[in-house]
Design an enzyme around this catalytic site. Sequence first.
Site, PDB file in Angstrom:
ATOM      1  N   GLU A  47       0.850  -1.192   0.000  1.00  0.00           N
ATOM      2  CA  GLU A  47       0.000   0.000   0.000  1.00  0.00           C
ATOM      3  C   GLU A  47       0.886   1.244   0.000  1.00  0.00           C
ATOM      4  OE1 GLU A  47      -3.389   1.917   3.008  1.00  0.00           O
ATOM      5  OE2 GLU A  47      -1.776   0.686   3.818  1.00  0.00           O
ATOM      6  N   GLU A 146      -6.601   9.013   7.429  1.00  0.00           N
ATOM      7  CA  GLU A 146      -7.047   8.486   6.127  1.00  0.00           C
ATOM      8  C   GLU A 146      -8.436   8.985   5.761  1.00  0.00           C
ATOM      9  OE1 GLU A 146      -6.243   4.634   4.532  1.00  0.00           O
ATOM     10  OE2 GLU A 146      -4.991   4.135   6.263  1.00  0.00           O
TER      11      GLU A 146
END
Length: 313
Positions: A47, A146
């Site tokens: 990621e 996030e």
Amino acid sequence: MSRYVMTASAQMGPISKSETRADAVKRLVEMMREAKGRGCELVVFTELALTTFFPRWVIEDEAELDSYYETEMPSAATLPLFEEASKLGIGFYLGYAELVIENGVKRRYNTSILVDQTGTIIGKYRKVHLPGHSEPQEGRAFQHLEKAYFEPGDLGFPVCRGFGGVMGMAICNDRRWPETYRVMGLQGVDMVMLGYNTPFGHTGKHETDALTNFHNHLSMQAGAYQNATWVVGTAKCGDEEGSVMGGQSVIVAPSGEIVAQSYTMEDEVITAKCDLDAGNIYRETVFNFEIHRRPEHYGLIVERTGAVLPAAE
């Protein structure tokens, strides 16, 4: 005849804030070459593989924030990775931050792509289960923003055909949610690839944070077994700008067994010969969805247990 895919998980050590995309891509290319040298035809990167994990900071300047996102793929900076893949005849999964303009609106996603052995993108996924917060939290050495810097993915959990099988993708926190695997499992997925950047201390409760590595493996092993699929989990790990992230990248068989695991907190390539038919025995017996799964009864079970159903939209 069994369908074998020699697969690599290419764990990354920390990416410092000062490292460029060219620096990161050079590291990815080196691991890709190592994977190919071991006979692999697919390598799974992590990621946000092109930058440091920027959601750990409050970033108020929009231009600075934008600098962490990709507006095209491949870009000039990432093209060498695609070219090397085509040259070597190896495919890859890559996670990155994506910025798109849709109808004049700037949208940001935590994204991954699957690229085949010719360097062609054959699949795309945008992270659905975003962890952390949408606003800065007091008293934290590092934030987890996030929800502020990405919006939930709008592509669902698609699968695609490649590498002789049905391939699916997920990202980090997705691995903790059974729906992630089940939606792909219902589409006959043979392998789920996922990258993660998981900091220790993300819950703020020592009793829970001490179990970070255990929970990491637990979720991937359960998802693999319950959906008769391979799961390839690849970490970005180590001490990144003072925030320590977990490693222990793994390749998990449809039996739920870990067949390969990293042991460092640095760039490291692990490999396994993955038989995509290994899940068949589970699909035909314990997890034969057609004859054993009973979704028509799930609502009745909830009703009888007195659980509160969500309001209809």
